[in-house]
Design an enzyme around this catalytic site. Structure first.
Site, PDB file in Angstrom:
ATOM      1  N   GLY A  71      19.392  74.501  43.834  1.00 14.44           N
ATOM      2  CA  GLY A  71      19.279  74.617  45.278  1.00 14.44           C
ATOM      3  C   GLY A  71      18.174  75.550  45.722  1.00 14.44           C
ATOM      4  O   GLY A  71      17.496  75.294  46.724  1.00 14.44           O
ATOM      5  N   THR A  72      17.972  76.635  44.999  1.00 20.15           N
ATOM      6  CA  THR A  72      16.940  77.601  45.379  1.00 20.15           C
ATOM      7  C   THR A  72      15.558  76.962  45.345  1.00 20.15           C
ATOM      8  O   THR A  72      14.761  77.109  46.284  1.00 20.15           O
ATOM      9  CB  THR A  72      16.983  78.830  44.456  1.00 20.15           C
ATOM     10  OG1 THR A  72      18.182  79.563  44.711  1.00 20.15           O
ATOM     11  CG2 THR A  72      15.790  79.743  44.697  1.00 20.15           C
ATOM     12  N   ASN A 151      27.877  79.204  53.168  1.00 18.33           N
ATOM     13  CA  ASN A 151      28.500  79.443  51.872  1.00 18.33           C
ATOM     14  C   ASN A 151      29.493  80.604  51.895  1.00 18.33           C
ATOM     15  O   ASN A 151      30.326  80.717  50.993  1.00 18.33           O
ATOM     16  CB  ASN A 151      27.428  79.715  50.811  1.00 18.33           C
ATOM     17  CG  ASN A 151      26.474  80.813  51.229  1.00 18.33           C
ATOM     18  OD1 ASN A 151      25.812  80.719  52.265  1.00 18.33           O
ATOM     19  ND2 ASN A 151      26.375  81.863  50.421  1.00 18.33           N
ATOM     20  N   GLN A 179      26.284  73.888  49.969  1.00 19.50           N
ATOM     21  CA  GLN A 179      27.721  74.154  50.017  1.00 19.50           C
ATOM     22  C   GLN A 179      28.497  73.005  50.636  1.00 19.50           C
ATOM     23  O   GLN A 179      29.693  72.834  50.367  1.00 19.50           O
ATOM     24  CB  GLN A 179      27.982  75.441  50.802  1.00 19.50           C
ATOM     25  CG  GLN A 179      29.308  76.096  50.494  1.00 19.50           C
ATOM     26  CD  GLN A 179      29.446  76.523  49.041  1.00 19.50           C
ATOM     27  OE1 GLN A 179      30.326  76.042  48.329  1.00 19.50           O
ATOM     28  NE2 GLN A 179      28.569  77.398  48.578  1.00 19.50           N
ATOM     29  N   SER A 199      22.770  70.981  45.217  1.00 22.00           N
ATOM     30  CA  SER A 199      22.774  71.523  43.861  1.00 22.00           C
ATOM     31  C   SER A 199      24.006  71.031  43.114  1.00 22.00           C
ATOM     32  O   SER A 199      25.100  70.964  43.677  1.00 22.00           O
ATOM     33  CB  SER A 199      22.777  73.056  43.906  1.00 22.00           C
ATOM     34  OG  SER A 199      22.746  73.603  42.607  1.00 22.00           O
ATOM     35  N   HIS A 201      25.749  72.304  40.506  1.00 19.85           N
ATOM     36  CA  HIS A 201      26.808  73.179  39.989  1.00 19.85           C
ATOM     37  C   HIS A 201      27.864  73.543  41.026  1.00 19.85           C
ATOM     38  O   HIS A 201      28.884  74.134  40.698  1.00 19.85           O
ATOM     39  CB  HIS A 201      26.207  74.441  39.353  1.00 19.85           C
ATOM     40  CG  HIS A 201      25.794  75.509  40.315  1.00 19.85           C
ATOM     41  ND1 HIS A 201      26.525  76.655  40.505  1.00 19.85           N
ATOM     42  CD2 HIS A 201      24.722  75.615  41.123  1.00 19.85           C
ATOM     43  CE1 HIS A 201      25.912  77.433  41.388  1.00 19.85           C
ATOM     44  NE2 HIS A 201      24.808  76.817  41.768  1.00 19.85           N
ATOM     45  N   THR A 237       8.810  68.673  32.636  1.00 21.39           N
ATOM     46  CA  THR A 237       9.636  67.664  31.963  1.00 21.39           C
ATOM     47  C   THR A 237      11.038  67.647  32.551  1.00 21.39           C
ATOM     48  O   THR A 237      11.677  68.691  32.680  1.00 21.39           O
ATOM     49  CB  THR A 237       9.714  67.960  30.454  1.00 21.39           C
ATOM     50  OG1 THR A 237       8.399  67.939  29.906  1.00 21.39           O
ATOM     51  CG2 THR A 237      10.578  66.928  29.741  1.00 21.39           C
ATOM     52  N   CYS A 325      25.077  85.120  44.902  1.00 25.56           N
ATOM     53  CA  CYS A 325      23.668  85.441  44.674  1.00 25.56           C
ATOM     54  C   CYS A 325      23.325  86.863  45.072  1.00 25.56           C
ATOM     55  O   CYS A 325      22.219  87.333  44.833  1.00 25.56           O
ATOM     56  CB  CYS A 325      22.786  84.454  45.435  1.00 25.56           C
ATOM     57  SG  CYS A 325      23.061  82.748  44.928  1.00 25.56           S
TER      58      CYS A 325
END
Length: 386
Positions: A71-72, A151, A179, A199, A201, A237, A325
């Site tokens: 996400g960042t 979030n 989120q 994202s 995760h 890659t 974070c």
């Protein structure tokens, strides 16, 4: 002692089906997807199929998705990439005071490069005013970036209404939906946004993989330089196994949204009803209706939040005080400060419970009971000390 994890907004466990889907791309189909031999072609086919799967779940074309490291990077790609590509049309950007630091710090970097950024305030529910967006718009505004759902306090922003305000204006509209993804429906063909970040995760997928949706015709300057992967938009890659896992996680999450929404609402009710019955003094932070269903941010008056978190951890309950974070930071939550002001006691006593895979009614009832007992104990101690 059973460990109960209620910090899914920070990160989520891998779904067993995601692990199963990823394994072949570590063990047998491990080729570089840019290679022309058979193993490389198989890896490329896996990426193409995963991109199509995610695109379908988001209501868009696979050509509009750019895989990133999370996400960042997706937020940085949207903000830096768009601003630097379009700075000749203006150097003004609009965001809010409660954004994730991936957005705030990207905007701060642009300020160092001569851009002007307006940081909109929010009300006590954590919502941006549509009128404030309209009033902040200037002829040289090129980008508006506002998160979909917060979030920390779960408040959902009026994305559709803000999009209506931006109609006919040159400014592109980006939203950080990290989120929100997987807990509320996101159909980008119906959303008035030009770019959207998510994202894996956060939805029981692997860490280290995310994506940026980019509407047709939106041009970005690359922020990474190297090969010509991702249609020359993001060098490097591709993380084949993670992309495959991302697609599987997305599929599972989107297909079970309604079922999980009902379950999370039940969890929230258990917490609130239990604390009310136990006569615990608390207040829910964030909007009461326009909110993400899996997050409950609550302040317990007179309770030191670090003590509460430590006591919960000792009983086998993993919760948090806000964004993962900023873990370890001595600064109060910038989200709560924006909502309440620095002097408000709610800032120092706020804790976040967030639900997800593996949580049960029995677990959440134990969380509610343990929290009530600890809060009453800590509250009595603080009253005695004072």
């Amino acid at each position: 002692m059973e460990m109960i994890y209620v910090d899914h907004a920070a990160t989520s466990p891998l779904h067993p089906e995601v692990i199963e889907a990823m394994l072949p791309y570590y063990q047998t189909v491990f080729g570089n997807p840019s290679s022309i031999h058979q193993i490389g072609r198989q890896a490329r086919q896996a990426i193409d199929q995963a991109r199509r799967t995610i695109a379908k779940k988001l209501g868009t074309s696979d050509q509009n998705l750019v895989f990133t490291s999370g996400g960042t990077e997706a937020d940085n790609m949207a903000i830096l990439g768009y601003a630097l590509e379009h700075e000749l049309n203006g150097k003004h950007i609009i965001t809010s005071q409660i954004e994730h630091h991936a957005v705030l710090h990207a905007c701060e970097e642009l300020e160092k490069r001569g851009f002007d950024v307006t940081y909109l305030p929010v009300d006590e529910t954590g919502r941006v005013s549509v009128n404030d967006v309209q009033e902040a718009l200037r002829d040289d505004t090129i980008l508006v970036t506002l998160m979909f759902g917060n979030n920390e306090v779960a408040t959902v922003q009026p994305i559709k209404e803000i999009g209506d305000v931006l109609k006919g204006h040159q400014a592109a509209f980006h939203t950080d939906a990290v989120q929100a993804c997987g807990v509320i429906e996101l159909n980008v063909s119906e959303l008035p946004v030009d770019m959207l970040s998510i994202s894996a995760h956060k939805i029981n997928g692997p860490k280290g993989i995310g994506l940026l949706y980019v509407r047709n015709g939106v041009k970005l300057r690359p922020v990474l330089f190297g090969g010509e992967q991702e249609r020359k938009r993001r060098a490097g890659t591709e993380n084949v196994a993670a992309i495959v896992g991302f697609a599987k996680a997305m599929e599972i999450a989107v297909d079970s949204i309604e079922e999980r929404q009902e379950l999370y609402q039940q969890f929230s009710k258990i917490l609130i009803d239990t604390w009310t019955k136990e006569e615990v003094i608390f207040s829910i932070n964030g909007h009461q209706h326009e909110r993400l269903p899996h997050v409950v941010n609550v302040s317990f008056r007179g309770v030191n939040i670090e003590s509460l978190l430590m006591n919960l951890d000792l009983t086998g309950i993993a919760a948090s005080s806000g964004s993962a974070c900023t873990a370890g930071s001595i600064e109060p939550s910038h989200v709560l400060v924006a909502m309440f002001g620095k002097a408000d006691e709610r800032i120092q006593s706020a804790i976040r419970f967030s639900f997800g895979l593996g949580n049960t009614v029995e677990q959440i009832q134990r969380v509610a009971n343990e929290t009530a007992q600890i809060v009453k104990r800590l509250g009595q101690q603080s009253e005695f000390i004072s």
